[in-house]
Design an enzyme around this catalytic site. Structure first.
Site, short mmCIF file in Angstrom:
data_model
loop_
_atom_site.label_atom_id
_atom_site.label_comp_id
_atom_site.label_asym_id
_atom_site.label_seq_id
_atom_site.Cartn_x
_atom_site.Cartn_y
_atom_site.Cartn_z
CD GLU A 109 -1.27 2.76 2.60
OE1 GLU A 109 -1.03 4.04 2.41
OE2 GLU A 109 -0.73 1.70 2.91
N GLY A 142 0.94 -0.99 0.01
CA GLY A 142 -0.04 0.02 0.11
C GLY A 142 0.96 1.36 0.13
CD GLN A 165 3.39 5.76 2.57
OE1 GLN A 165 2.36 5.42 2.16
NE2 GLN A 165 4.35 5.22 3.31
#
Ligand code: CO
Length: 171
Positions: A138, A45, A50
């Protein structure tokens, strides 16, 4: 193109992401690059923040029963929102922004999620077990949170100590 993944404690990881407004080519390129990057780093994920992009975009590609990670199982969630959560599950989580750290975290066992696909079609879907955990992990990234924030005070202290050591040996 493989993107660089931001590593804790990079302050950008605390940024709150914004909703996608245009479901255009630029979004599609971002999604494709996030997929490539996640696979390159052996992740299941990845949230856009990120790779330094503060947009409500995430990808999850689960491992199937045959231990294979197939692209046909790839999920792309744009502007996801949890509309309902129930039950609790303990699951060993890891994160590409906190590499080689795995900790048991408590989450909802089942979630109902509202999201859009890359073309702007809206969905409401139910997830349970691993998928429920992954979606919650997430979505936390999109709100500026990391799974290590859910550790107990003592476990967090132990983690910070180990993490400092790890960063030093890598530098
Ligand atoms: Co993560």
């Amino acid at each position: 193109m493989i993107k660089e993944i931001l590593i804790y404690p990079n302050p950008k990881l605390r940024e709150i992401s914004k909703d996608v407004i245009s479901f255009d080519e630029k979004l599609h390129v971002l999604l494709d690059e996030m997929y490539e990057t996640m696979i390159e780093y052996n992740g299941v994920g990845l949230a856009a923040i990120q790779v330094g992009i503060p947009l409500n975009v995430l990808v999850i590609n689960p491992i199937n029963e045959d231990n294979e990670q197939k692209k046909e199982d790839l999920m792309e969630l744009i502007n996801p929102q949890i509309v309902e959560g129930s039950g609790t599950i303990l699951f060993q989580e890891g994160c590409l922004s906190v590499p080689s750290i795995y900790e048991e975290i408590e989450r909802f066992e089942n979630v109902k999620v509202r999201f859009f696909d890359r073309n702007g079609n809206e969905y409401i879907k139910d997830y349970s077990g691993f998928m429920s955990v992954a979606v919650q992990h997430e979505i936390d990234h999109l709100r500026g949170h990391l799974f290590i924030e859910k550790l107990s005070y003592l476990k967090r202290k132990k983690f910070e100590k180990e993490w400092k050591k790890q960063l030093k040996t890598k530098a």
